[in-house]
Design an enzyme around this catalytic site. Sequence first.
Site, PDB file in Angstrom:
ATOM      1  N   GLU A 324      29.782  -9.832  76.862  1.00 55.83           N
ATOM      2  CA  GLU A 324      29.017 -10.785  76.044  1.00 55.83           C
ATOM      3  C   GLU A 324      28.871 -10.312  74.607  1.00 55.83           C
ATOM      4  OE1 GLU A 324      25.199 -12.113  77.539  1.00 55.83           O
ATOM      5  OE2 GLU A 324      26.153 -13.703  78.680  1.00 55.83           O
ATOM      6  N   HIS A 345      41.625   1.745  97.529  1.00 58.18           N
ATOM      7  CA  HIS A 345      42.346   1.056  98.603  1.00 58.18           C
ATOM      8  C   HIS A 345      42.460  -0.438  98.340  1.00 58.18           C
ATOM      9  CE1 HIS A 345      42.388   4.588 101.378  1.00 58.18           C
ATOM     10  NE2 HIS A 345      41.476   4.962 100.488  1.00 58.18           N
ATOM     11  N   LYS A 460      26.247 -24.249  79.072  1.00 55.81           N
ATOM     12  CA  LYS A 460      24.847 -24.631  79.316  1.00 55.81           C
ATOM     13  C   LYS A 460      24.606 -26.062  78.865  1.00 55.81           C
ATOM     14  CE  LYS A 460      22.675 -20.150  78.466  1.00 55.81           C
ATOM     15  NZ  LYS A 460      21.750 -19.459  77.592  1.00 55.81           N
TER      16      LYS A 460
HETATM   17  O1  PA5 Z   1      22.330 -11.105  76.986  1.00 55.77           O
HETATM   18  C1  PA5 Z   1      21.824 -12.201  76.954  1.00 55.77           C
HETATM   19  O2  PA5 Z   1      21.102 -12.570  76.007  1.00 55.77           O
HETATM   20  C2  PA5 Z   1      22.023 -13.182  78.072  1.00 55.77           C
HETATM   21  O3  PA5 Z   1      22.797 -12.634  79.089  1.00 55.77           O
HETATM   22  C3  PA5 Z   1      20.681 -13.604  78.655  1.00 55.77           C
HETATM   23  O4  PA5 Z   1      20.013 -12.476  79.124  1.00 55.77           O
HETATM   24  C4  PA5 Z   1      20.840 -14.617  79.776  1.00 55.77           C
HETATM   25  O5  PA5 Z   1      21.553 -15.729  79.319  1.00 55.77           O
HETATM   26  C5  PA5 Z   1      19.478 -15.064  80.286  1.00 55.77           C
HETATM   27  O6  PA5 Z   1      18.726 -15.594  79.247  1.00 55.77           O
HETATM   28  P1  PA5 Z   1      17.175 -15.799  79.355  1.00 55.77           P
HETATM   29  O7  PA5 Z   1      16.542 -14.463  79.487  1.00 55.77           O
HETATM   30  O8  PA5 Z   1      16.795 -16.482  78.101  1.00 55.77           O
HETATM   31  O9  PA5 Z   1      16.909 -16.633  80.575  1.00 55.77           O
END
Ligand code: PA5
Length: 470
Positions: A324, A345, A460
């Site tokens: 990410e 394996h 989303k």
């Molecule tokens: O790293 C990030 O910001 C994302 O992976 C969020 O943690 C994830 O989308 C969850 O978001 P939120 O905490 O707003 O529900």
Amino acid sequence: MKESEISEITYSPSGAMIRATGVSAADLAWLSTRLVAARNEVLDDLALWHSDGAVPKEKIPLDAGFIDLPERLLDEHAKRGENSELGRIQAAAGRLAGQVDRVVVLGIGGSYMGARALFEACCRPYHNELDRIGRGMHPRMYFEGNNVDNDAVTGLLRLLGQHGHERWGLVVISKSGGTLETAVAFRIFLEALRESCGDDVEKCNSLILPVTGQKSRLRSLSTALGCPEMFSIPEGVGGRFSIFTAVGLLPAALLGLDITKLLEGAAVTNRRFCNSPPGENPVLDYVGVCHLMEQRRGANTRVLSAWGKGLEAVGLWYDQLLAESLGKDGQGALPLTVVNTRDLHSRGQQHQDGRRDKLITNLIVETPKSEPLAIKPSTLNQDRLNELAGKTLPDILKAAIAGTNRAYADDHRPTADIRLPKVDESSLGQLFQMLMLATAVEGRLLGINPYGQPGVEAYKSNMNDILRAQ
Ligand code: PA5
């Protein structure tokens, strides 16, 4: 704990120093000026984040607040004790752990993976199968809201319902408060919790611990519900960099982990990161090897080879962090966690013999938590194991690690080693901070903003559009 008493984790790129396919000391020396510049930029980001200065457009979002968070939390704890964030987390965890036998943690992505990593790495194997004494009087822990899986949710609700006489609690974690997976799960589990508490609304609310951002829908909902306690995810700390906020610390404290040691470990990494030159700096050395292997040798798959079952979720936490943070603008290495010897394996063939696009970083634990189990001599020697009698499982694992590294080296396949003295809070605190800093440094080295995840927004918003149009 004094810093001098903490056993430090190490990073050794020696297996990557292979002629023709790896990196050399000269390559690393050549990169060192840029690595130091990237470190300075990361530290300047932190200074900018603390200042009231305007953040340049290309630096938005600037989530550098994770960097010195461990020190800030420890300082505040030393000054304010039970009124500090750590004090509050410990008190709330102690209270809930005393009231319930099971806790469901709802959250996804950065609001889930750190807690899961700590749970799997630090708790006894089969924690949830053990009785309360076996669990050190700490609750069982389940993770939901990390998917949209009807069968999984139904299964957990049934399990909780089967033990209707036992109380269970909820930790709901979402920084934005608008993540559909978590929000839907909260609504479903809240209803079940209310049912299990009968008419006792106050009791029910005391069993819910929300962890959320300042202006989130979850905060409004929790306030409307009347939850007596709530924890904040500070601004300037991104989801996947938030393991040292209540996001990771509250579930960890519920499991009885020493959250102070976790933060002290992270502070050790910070000190080395800020003060040590390339060559003696695990963060910079790790970034240097990964970067050069990718740029010069096309090693754009980064395999984290965890030598221990308890480390799989640590690897998955890192997969998310790397993917990410740096998977942007058509760039970013592909992270892949394997657990060995299990995956020798399954994926081993490809790693030994497949495309030469991988850097394998071993995650090795020096000492297991439990007494070594030995092979005993037997009158039934059809399996020919008597010649190994006396060898322990750790001996066999060591041989597997050395044998695998040698096999890779013989075929000019580069490896590197991260060594943890033990799987405990102190080592993991160092490791998490090392990998978060490395990700930030590599982003700056590549000219990528490591913070934010604009690419995740598309799914989303499409999902919401589709649902609301139906
Ligand atoms: O790293 C990030 O910001 C994302 O992976 C969020 O943690 C994830 O989308 C969850 O978001 P939120 O905490 O707003 O529900």
